[in-house]
Design an enzyme around this catalytic site. Structure first.
Site, PDB file in Angstrom:
ATOM      1  N   LYS A 135       0.895  -1.278  -0.113  1.00 15.72           N
ATOM      2  CA  LYS A 135      -0.168   0.018  -0.026  1.00 15.72           C
ATOM      3  C   LYS A 135       0.934   1.288  -0.151  1.00 15.72           C
ATOM      4  CE  LYS A 135      -4.330  -0.260   0.629  1.00 15.72           C
ATOM      5  NZ  LYS A 135      -5.147  -0.526  -0.630  1.00 15.72           N
ATOM      6  N   ASP A 172      -4.967  -3.926   1.557  1.00 20.08           N
ATOM      7  CA  ASP A 172      -5.797  -3.299   2.572  1.00 20.08           C
ATOM      8  C   ASP A 172      -5.633  -3.556   3.754  1.00 20.08           C
ATOM      9  OD1 ASP A 172      -8.431  -1.867   2.724  1.00 20.08           O
ATOM     10  OD2 ASP A 172      -8.948  -3.556   3.755  1.00 20.08           O
ATOM     11  N   PHE A 188      32.569  30.170  -8.805  1.00 14.10           N
ATOM     12  CA  PHE A 188      32.391  29.026  -9.914  1.00 14.10           C
ATOM     13  C   PHE A 188      33.312  29.613 -11.013  1.00 14.10           C
ATOM     14  CE2 PHE A 188      30.816  26.374 -13.237  1.00 14.10           C
ATOM     15  CZ  PHE A 188      31.461  25.316 -12.480  1.00 14.10           C
ATOM     16  N   ARG A 198      28.413  34.672  -6.143  1.00 14.30           N
ATOM     17  CA  ARG A 198      27.514  34.614  -6.789  1.00 14.30           C
ATOM     18  C   ARG A 198      26.352  34.127  -5.785  1.00 14.30           C
ATOM     19  NH1 ARG A 198      27.806  28.425  -9.716  1.00 14.30           N
ATOM     20  NH2 ARG A 198      28.375  27.230  -7.808  1.00 14.30           N
ATOM     21  N   GLN A 218      29.488  20.931  -6.412  1.00 15.97           N
ATOM     22  CA  GLN A 218      29.917  19.755  -6.091  1.00 15.97           C
ATOM     23  C   GLN A 218      30.903  19.717  -4.757  1.00 15.97           C
ATOM     24  OE1 GLN A 218      29.637  21.268  -8.914  1.00 15.97           O
ATOM     25  NE2 GLN A 218      29.988  19.931 -10.728  1.00 15.97           N
ATOM     26  N   ASN A 271      21.035  22.633  -8.672  1.00 11.86           N
ATOM     27  CA  ASN A 271      21.741  23.991  -8.664  1.00 11.86           C
ATOM     28  C   ASN A 271      20.550  25.266  -9.125  1.00 11.86           C
ATOM     29  OD1 ASN A 271      23.288  26.281  -8.623  1.00 11.86           O
ATOM     30  ND2 ASN A 271      24.825  25.403 -10.033  1.00 11.86           N
TER      31      ASN A 271
HETATM   32  O1  LIG Z   1      28.617  24.662  -8.547  1.00  7.67           O
HETATM   33  C1  LIG Z   1      28.594  24.722 -10.050  1.00  7.67           C
HETATM   34  N1  LIG Z   1      28.895  23.382 -10.651  1.00  7.67           N
HETATM   35  C2  LIG Z   1      28.819  23.082 -11.795  1.00  7.67           C
HETATM   36  O2  LIG Z   1      29.327  22.231 -12.450  1.00  7.67           O
HETATM   37  C3  LIG Z   1      28.246  24.173 -12.677  1.00  7.67           C
HETATM   38  N2  LIG Z   1      28.096  24.260 -14.021  1.00  7.67           N
HETATM   39  C4  LIG Z   1      27.531  25.407 -14.336  1.00  7.67           C
HETATM   40  O3  LIG Z   1      27.275  25.986 -15.236  1.00  7.67           O
HETATM   41  N3  LIG Z   1      27.518  26.096 -13.057  1.00  7.67           N
HETATM   42  C5  LIG Z   1      27.845  25.358 -12.190  1.00  7.67           C
HETATM   43  N4  LIG Z   1      27.924  25.733 -10.781  1.00  7.67           N
END
Ligand SMILES: O=c1[nH]c(=O)c2[nH]c(=O)[nH]c2[nH]1
Length: 281
Positions: free
Chosen positions: A14, A60, A156, A173, A216, A242
Site C-alpha cells: 500500500k 488493504d 565558480f 554568486r 560539488q 543548482n
Molecule cells: O557549482 C557549479 N557546478 C557546476 O558544475 C556548474 N556548471 C555550471 O554551469 N554552473 C555550475 N556551478
C-alpha cells in the site's frame, strides 16, 4: 523468439498511507504526521501467474496494520515505526522474505507554544526507509525539499572553455539548492530523532559556513561533516539541484546592478549528486 516467459522481480503493498496520530496521554498533545508505504517481496508467483491469492497479504490489510500499530505501539521515530512494521510482515508470514517500508514525516510546530494547536512547518520533509531481505536489514534516514540559499561566499570559475561555453566566471554568486539527502545507519534501534536533528543541523551549518568553489565541493563538505560527526552514519548521498539565480541586465534602463536584482530560473537546472562514504579499513 523462443524461451519460456517468467515473472521477474516484483513487490507490492500500500502506497502513501496517510497517518496522523495524536498522543493525548498528557494535556500537552503531540502529533505524528506520516505518509507510509509498505512493499512486500517474497513468494507471490502463484498470484501473478495463476491468480492464486492464497499467499497474498492484501494491501488493504497492510494499510490497516499501519493504523492498528499506530494505536498499539505508538509511532515514535519513523525508523522505529517502520522496523516494527517490517518485522511484523517478514517474521509473521512465511511467504514474505523481505520488503521496503518507507515514510515521509511532516513537521508541525506549536502555535504560541500551546498544548493542542499546530502550524505546519514546511522547512523540510523527513524521510525514512527500512529495507529487509531475509535476515539483512538496512535503515536509511533522510530529508528532502530543504531549500537553502546563500547570497555570497560562492564562486565558480576555472572550468574548461570550448566552442559552446558562454558562462562567465564568477567569484561571487548566489548559491541556492533544495537538498535531498539519504544516509545509512550502521546499527538499528539508535536514537533516530536526535541523530536526524543533528545530521540536518550539520548539513545546514556546513552549507552556511563553507566557502564554495562549486556546488560539488559544498556537497562533499556537507557529507564529510556528517560522517565526521556521526559514527552511526556509514554513508550519505546528496542530490542537489543548482537553483540558478541570474543577474538581470538593467543597463537598458540606465541602472547598474551590483549583485542586487536576480532572475530565479526554475529550469533547466544543474543537478549535482554524490555519495560520501567511509573507506573500508
Ligand atoms: O557549482 C557549479 N557546478 C557546476 O558544475 C556548474 N556548471 C555550471 O554551469 N554552473 C555550475 N556551478
Amino acid at each position: 523468439m523462443a524461451g519460456r516467459i517468467v515473472l521477474g522481480a516484483n513487490q507490492y503493498g500500500k502506497a502513501e498511507v496517510r497517518l496522523v496520530r495524536v498522543d493525548r496521554s498528557a494535556d500537552r498533545h503531540t502529533i505524528s504526521d506520516l505518509n507510509v508505504t509498505t512493499q512486500l517481496r517474497g513468494d507471490f508467483e502463484a498470484c501473478h501467474t495463476q491468480g492464486d491469492n492464497s499467499q497474498v497479504v492484501a494491501t488493504d490489510t497492510q494499510k490497516n496494520t499501519v493504523y492498528a500499530f499506530a494505536r498499539e505501539h505508538g509511532v515514535g521515530a519513523p525508523e522505529t515505526f517502520l522496523l516494527t512494521l517490517a518485522h511484523h510482515f517478514v517474521d509473521g508470514f512465511d511467504q514474505v522474505t523481505g520488503g521496503t517500508f518507507s515514510a515521509e514525516q511532516y513537521a508541525w510546530e506549536r502555535i504560541e507554544d500551546g498544548d493542542h494547536s499546530f502550524v505546519r512547518s514546511g522547512r523540510e520533509t523527513r524521510t525514512a526507509t527500512v529495507e529487509v531481505d531475509g535476515d539483512e536489514e538496512v535503515v536509511v534516514a533522510g530529508l528532502k525539499d530543504c531549500t537553502v540559499l546563500k547570497t555570497t561566499d560562492s564562486e565558480f570559475h576555472g572550468f574548461p572553455r570550448d566552442h559552446y561555453t558562454t558562462l562567465a566566471e564568477t567569484t561571487d554568486r548566489i548559491l541556492a539548492t533544495s537538498i535531498t539527502a539519504t544516509w545509512r545507519y550502521a546499527a538499528s534501534w539508535i536514537d533516530y530523532d536526535a541523530t536526524y536533528a543533528g545530521v540536518r543541523d550539520t548539513l545546514l551549518a556546513t552549507f552556511a559556513d563553507h566557502h564554495s568553489l562549486a556546488l560539488q565541493q559544498t556537497i562533499f563538505e556537507m557529507g564529510k561533516a556528517v560522517l565526521e560527526r556521526y559514527d552511526a552514519v556509514t554513508e550519505i548521498s546528496l542530490s542537489c539541484p543548482n537553483k540558478h539565480h541570474f543577474l538581470v541586465d538593467l543597463a537598458p534602463f540606465e541602472l547598474d546592478n551590483p549583485g542586487e536584482v536576480f532572475y530565479a530560473a526554475d529550469r533547466p537546472y544543474g543537478l549535482i549528486q554524490a555519495t560520501v562514504r567511509r573507506e573500508p579499513e
